[in-house]
Every structure is written in C-alpha cells, then in structure tokens.
Design a protein around this motif. Structure first.
Motif, PDB file in Angstrom:
ATOM      1  N   ARG A 223       0.834  -1.203   0.000  1.00  0.00           N
ATOM      2  CA  ARG A 223       0.000   0.000   0.000  1.00  0.00           C
ATOM      3  C   ARG A 223       0.871   1.256   0.000  1.00  0.00           C
ATOM      4  NH1 ARG A 223      -2.945  -1.267   4.084  1.00  0.00           N
ATOM      5  NH2 ARG A 223      -4.708  -2.108   2.922  1.00  0.00           N
ATOM      6  N   ARG A 224       1.901   1.259   0.853  1.00  0.00           N
ATOM      7  CA  ARG A 224       2.803   2.416   0.909  1.00  0.00           C
ATOM      8  C   ARG A 224       3.568   2.604  -0.394  1.00  0.00           C
ATOM      9  NH1 ARG A 224       4.953   0.218   5.691  1.00  0.00           N
ATOM     10  NH2 ARG A 224       6.942   0.045   4.574  1.00  0.00           N
ATOM     11  N   ALA A 225       3.967   1.471  -1.010  1.00  0.00           N
ATOM     12  CA  ALA A 225       4.787   1.536  -2.228  1.00  0.00           C
ATOM     13  C   ALA A 225       3.960   1.798  -3.481  1.00  0.00           C
ATOM     14  CB  ALA A 225       5.575   0.240  -2.388  1.00  0.00           C
ATOM     15  N   GLY A 226       2.639   1.741  -3.354  1.00  0.00           N
ATOM     16  CA  GLY A 226       1.791   1.983  -4.519  1.00  0.00           C
ATOM     17  C   GLY A 226       1.856   0.859  -5.534  1.00  0.00           C
ATOM     18  N   CYS A 227       1.934  -0.384  -5.047  1.00  0.00           N
ATOM     19  CA  CYS A 227       1.886  -1.539  -5.949  1.00  0.00           C
ATOM     20  C   CYS A 227       0.837  -2.519  -5.433  1.00  0.00           C
ATOM     21  CB  CYS A 227       3.257  -2.207  -6.074  1.00  0.00           C
ATOM     22  SG  CYS A 227       3.922  -2.893  -4.553  1.00  0.00           S
ATOM     23  N   LEU A 228       0.577  -3.558  -6.198  1.00  0.00           N
ATOM     24  CA  LEU A 228      -0.483  -4.498  -5.879  1.00  0.00           C
ATOM     25  C   LEU A 228       0.018  -5.638  -5.003  1.00  0.00           C
ATOM     26  CD1 LEU A 228      -2.096  -4.858  -9.442  1.00  0.00           C
ATOM     27  CD2 LEU A 228      -2.707  -3.224  -7.638  1.00  0.00           C
ATOM     28  N   PHE A 229      -0.871  -6.157  -4.189  1.00  0.00           N
ATOM     29  CA  PHE A 229      -0.631  -7.390  -3.439  1.00  0.00           C
ATOM     30  C   PHE A 229      -1.480  -8.467  -4.112  1.00  0.00           C
ATOM     31  CE2 PHE A 229      -1.295  -9.571   0.986  1.00  0.00           C
ATOM     32  CZ  PHE A 229      -0.627 -10.695   0.526  1.00  0.00           C
ATOM     33  N   VAL A 230      -0.800  -9.454  -4.699  1.00  0.00           N
ATOM     34  CA  VAL A 230      -1.482 -10.564  -5.373  1.00  0.00           C
ATOM     35  C   VAL A 230      -1.251 -11.823  -4.546  1.00  0.00           C
ATOM     36  CG1 VAL A 230      -1.740 -11.877  -7.504  1.00  0.00           C
ATOM     37  CG2 VAL A 230      -1.055  -9.465  -7.607  1.00  0.00           C
ATOM     38  N   ALA A 231      -2.326 -12.408  -4.032  1.00  0.00           N
ATOM     39  CA  ALA A 231      -2.226 -13.604  -3.189  1.00  0.00           C
ATOM     40  C   ALA A 231      -2.630 -14.830  -3.994  1.00  0.00           C
ATOM     41  CB  ALA A 231      -3.125 -13.462  -1.965  1.00  0.00           C
ATOM     42  N   ASP A 232      -1.714 -15.783  -4.095  1.00  0.00           N
ATOM     43  CA  ASP A 232      -2.002 -17.049  -4.768  1.00  0.00           C
ATOM     44  C   ASP A 232      -2.626 -17.995  -3.744  1.00  0.00           C
ATOM     45  OD1 ASP A 232      -2.043 -19.553  -5.929  1.00  0.00           O
ATOM     46  OD2 ASP A 232      -0.050 -19.387  -6.833  1.00  0.00           O
ATOM     47  N   GLU A 233      -3.946 -18.117  -3.795  1.00  0.00           N
ATOM     48  CA  GLU A 233      -4.705 -18.962  -2.867  1.00  0.00           C
ATOM     49  C   GLU A 233      -5.195 -20.234  -3.555  1.00  0.00           C
ATOM     50  OE1 GLU A 233      -5.710 -18.525   0.412  1.00  0.00           O
ATOM     51  OE2 GLU A 233      -5.603 -16.371   0.869  1.00  0.00           O
TER      52      GLU A 233
END
Length: 406
Positions: A223-233
């Motif tokens: 969030r701070r870096a301005g990129c996405l968090f993609v979770a492989d579930e």
C-alpha cells in the motif's frame, strides 16, 4: 458373440502407460478406479483413505453429491458457448464468488497456472495504465521456494531447479526474495514494481506458514509503495486453512486473489482471478481470454462450490479437525517426525531422514491403505478432504505412526 475384454490389472495399466504417456509425473503405484468422500478404490477393489485430496482440488471430497448434481443438471442443458456469447450461468457464479471473497470482479479461467498467468498480465497492465510505469519496465516481486505452476513464464521465477532447468530462455521482470522476510521484500520494491505475488502458505515447499504479521506487513508495504498485493490462494484457499481464504487469518484483503483447484470441486478445471474493480477493470476486449474460461458447466459447478462455502461448514471443519491433526503430529515428534508445520487441515511433515525419503514413507502408507505424497527430501504433505471424519483422520495418523515405526 465376442467375449468382453478382460479388465487390466493395476500392474498392467501402469506398464501400459510407460510407452504412450510423457513421463512428467512419478505417481505412486496405485490405479484408482472409483472414489467417494475421503476414500478411493483401485481396480482390484482395494480401498485407500485419501490424505492428499488432489493437492486441495478435492476439498469437498470425491463426488460430493451437491457438486455431482450440479454437473449432471448442467450437462443436460449446456456445456460450452465460448465467450463469443453470454451464458445463463456465468453472472450468478461471478456475483457469488466476488461476494464470498470480498472482491468486486471476477476473471474466470480454467487451471491454476492460467490464473497465475492472468494475474501477472493484469498486474503489468495496471502498472502501465494506472501507476505509470514506463513501457516494458514493470517488475513483480516473488518469494523463493514458491510454486505457482509450470508454464514458461512461471518457471522463470521458480527456485526449484527440477521445474526450471532446461526450459530457458526465461521471462524477465521478476525479483526473487526470501519468503517471510519483510525487510528483503521492502528492499526489492521500487517505482517499477507492479505487484508482490506470494502464497499465503507455501504448499509445494512443504506447507510453510509465515510468521504472524507477515501477510499484514506485505499488505501495508504494498500500500505504501503503490503496488499491488497478489495472493495465490490456489492451494491455500476455499476452506483448506480453516478460513475461506488463508489471508483472512490476518484480516488482509489483497488487490487480486488467484483461485483454482477446489473451485472446480474435483469435477472440472475452474480457476479465477478475483479483485478490485480498478485493477481488473484495466482489461479490455481482445487483451485476454480463454475459450473455456467461464463455460456454463464450469460456472454451474463453481456456483455449487461457492454455495457449500457460504454455509461456513467446511471452514469450521478444517479448523476443528486441524486441531486433531496438530495434536496427532505433535505426538509423533521425536518418534519419527522431526518437525511439522500446519494450518487448518493441511500439514507438511518432516520425517527423520534415517527412516526413509518422503517417497519411501508415502509408499509404506500406501501399502497400509493411506494415500499421501512427498514433496522435498523426507517431507510429506497431508491435505485430506475437508469431509473426512475425526475417526478417519485419527486412523490415518495411526497408520503414519506405524509406518514410522517400521
């Protein structure tokens, strides 16, 4: 009249595969012919308790009645239109899956690897269209010892030489950092980073559960870096860990979640990328697709899977039986087990190497009527269907204790 052909034995069927099947797997020498619930039966009629559940593709057991009924009902109506046309099953599936996962939109695909490839494409497109990363400069940060599939792009950022060696040249644009290391992750993220792609629990690596706070840390960092968090579930999701998604153990909501395996109920391949509207909304017609993705048969089965999860029953079972699994494995530490990791109804068990490799232990279990599979060295994975009973689970643990005592 011509006499009916004699049914081939397990040994005959295994030998028949050798000259005609590519040797990309090394299965245990059991030939399954029938299955129901947590049990499978080979061609000779021997029964085995399934403690692998298709690497979590069979979270609801073999031939769950509600899923079989949904498939039969849809088979009698419509199976495929391609996405050139709409079908009457897809909207309901997408609505309910988005609601179940707390997301806005759904990109339906077929296999887990397709979901990962789709997530990579979406993250890169978002980086160019929304974040403003210069063309062809986007990077994605991943974790060492990951397993996201075996396509050429995915093995490009694998650290498993068996999956990687001999398949270059590799796709650029990935940075690999140690898993469960927020400092290393932060150091790898910069203005070109489109996304951080990780498994909330690393399955193939041996069910590696990160420290408390790691997933929340990844969310805050991205969030701070301005990129996405993609979770492989794909393995950890849909009830396996005692929650609908493994990220829920830390109340984390990623930007994109990759789903597969159990989403098809063990009946048809179904996968999906679910995510925020402003992320998945970067796709436009012609930029990505799949002839079979979102087909009506898959959507009908996927909807039935979502219906099962909406009750919360399977998440509760995984949490409760996970306690039984942990208790049983704890009792085995020092008695053939040197350590284990578990979350919900899922465990990686490290066997004393002096007792055999993971393959050898799995073969012993098979001979005693329990099916499990090794991963690396002397580690085996246990991931039974969430429909398994407590008595069946305790029985499997007793068989494991016996196999380690040999």
């Amino acid at each position: 009249m011509t006499a009916p052909a004699r049914a081939r034995t397990s040994d005959e069927l295994i030998r028949a595969e050798q000259p005609v099947l590519a040797h990309n797997y090394h299965p245990l020498p059991v030939v399954v012919a029938h299955a129901e619930g947590a049990w499978v039966e080979d061609v000779e009629g021997r029964r085995y308790l399934d403690m692998l559940a298709g690497y979590s593709a069979l979270n609801f057991g073999h031939r769950h009645p509600a899923l079989i009924e949904a498939a039969h009902r849809q088979l009698d109506r419509l199976t495929l239109t391609s996405r050139a046309f709409h079908n009457d099953q897809l909207a309901g599936f997408a609505e309910r899956l988005a609601r179940l996962t707390g997301q806005d939109m759904v990109l339906p695909m077929n296999t887990g690897a397709e979901a990962v490839e789709s997530g990579i494409k979406v993250a890169r497109k978002w980086a160019y269209d929304v974040k403003g990363v210069p063309a062809d400069r986007a990077t994605i940060v991943v974790a060492a010892d990951n397993f996201h599939g075996r396509t050429t792009t995915i093995v490009s950022f694998s650290t498993d030489e068996t999956a990687r060696s001999g398949f270059g040249p590799f796709t650029p644009g990935f940075r690999i950092v140690p898993y469960n290391d927020l400092a290393a992750l932060e150091a790898a993220v910069d203005e070109t980073t489109a996304a951080v792609l990780i498994e909330p629990v690393q399955g193939e690596a041996g069910v590696i559960v990160p420290d408390d706070g790691y997933l929340a840390g990844v969310r805050e960092l991205t969030r701070r870096a301005g990129c996405l968090f993609v979770a492989d579930e794909i393995q950890s999701g849909l009830g396996r860990t005692g929650r609908t998604l493994a990220v829920e153990h830390e109340d984390v909501v990623p930007d994109l979640v990759l789903l597969g395996k159990a989403l098809g109920g063990g009946i048809v391949p179904v996968s999906a990328v679910v995510g925020r509207r402003e992320v998945l909304g970067v796709l436009h017609p012609g930029e990505h697709g799949s002839t079979f993705g979102g087909n009506p048969l898959a959507a009908a089965v996927g909807t039935a899977v979502v219906e099962l999860l909406e009750t919360g029953e399977f998440q509760r079972r995984a949490a409760e039986l996970g306690g039984v699994l942990r208790e049983g494995l704890t009792d085995l530490v020092g008695r053939g087990v040197v350590g284990f990791r578990s979350r919900g109804l899922w465990a990686g068990v490290d066997v004393d190497p002096a007792l055999g490799t993971g393959r050898e232990i799995s073969e012993r279990l098979m001979r005693e009527g329990v099916l499990a599979k090794d991963t690396h060295g002397s580690t085996i994975r246990l991931a039974p269907p969430l429909t398994i009973t407590e008595a069946e689970l305790r029985s499997a643990l007793a068989v494991l204790a016996g196999a380690l005592a040999v």
